[in-house]
Design an enzyme around this catalytic site. Structure first.
Site, PDB file in Angstrom:
ATOM      1  N   ARG A  23       3.950  -0.404   3.743  1.00 23.73           N
ATOM      2  CA  ARG A  23       2.997   0.483   3.066  1.00 23.73           C
ATOM      3  C   ARG A  23       3.351   1.951   3.283  1.00 23.73           C
ATOM      4  O   ARG A  23       3.263   2.760   2.366  1.00 23.73           O
ATOM      5  CB  ARG A  23       1.565   0.207   3.540  1.00 23.73           C
ATOM      6  CG  ARG A  23       1.032  -1.136   3.076  1.00 23.73           C
ATOM      7  CD  ARG A  23      -0.363  -1.410   3.598  1.00 23.73           C
ATOM      8  NE  ARG A  23      -0.343  -1.372   5.064  1.00 23.73           N
ATOM      9  CZ  ARG A  23      -1.373  -0.992   5.816  1.00 23.73           C
ATOM     10  NH1 ARG A  23      -2.513  -0.624   5.279  1.00 23.73           N
ATOM     11  NH2 ARG A  23      -1.278  -0.994   7.123  1.00 23.73           N
ATOM     12  N   ASN A  41      -2.732  -3.961   2.219  1.00 23.23           N
ATOM     13  CA  ASN A  41      -2.481  -5.328   2.662  1.00 23.23           C
ATOM     14  C   ASN A  41      -3.548  -6.245   2.085  1.00 23.23           C
ATOM     15  O   ASN A  41      -4.725  -5.893   2.061  1.00 23.23           O
ATOM     16  CB  ASN A  41      -2.509  -5.427   4.186  1.00 23.23           C
ATOM     17  CG  ASN A  41      -1.268  -4.877   4.832  1.00 23.23           C
ATOM     18  OD1 ASN A  41      -0.225  -4.756   4.216  1.00 23.23           O
ATOM     19  ND2 ASN A  41      -1.371  -4.537   6.101  1.00 23.23           N
TER      20      ASN A  41
END
EC number: 3.6.1.7
Length: 94
Positions: A23, A41
């Site tokens: 990320r 997520n």
């Protein structure tokens, strides 16, 4: 002027992409491309990437996600382009 049109890219990234800096890496690439959005997520192990901005920049981010040069291991990316949604501010990790 199609490449200047604003779009929203939604990409679901499958593979070993949680707990490996994916990320953060995605956020860095998106900011370099001038995009707004987020990388989040998901409970099933995927990462959802939502990016908004010029179509060419969104397409470049998608290429980077599929490149094999990401943290972790990307097995598959399922992506769709749509009209821009509500304005997003910055690019964040969720």
């Amino acid at each position: 002027m199609q490449e200047l049109a604003e779009v929203r890219l939604t990409a679901w990234v499958h593979g070993h992409v949680q707990g490996v800096g994916f990320r953060w890496w995605t956020r860095s690439r998106a900011l370099e491309l001038g995009l707004t959005g987020y990388a989040a997520n998901k409970p099933d192990g995927r990462v959802e990437v939502v990016a908004q901005g010029p179509r060419a920049a969104c397409e470049k981010l998608l290429e980077l996600l599929q490149s094999g040069n990401t943290p972790g291991r990307v097995d598959n990316v399922v992506a769709e382009f749509s009209e821009p949604g509500d304005a997003l501010s910055g690019f964040v990790e969720r």
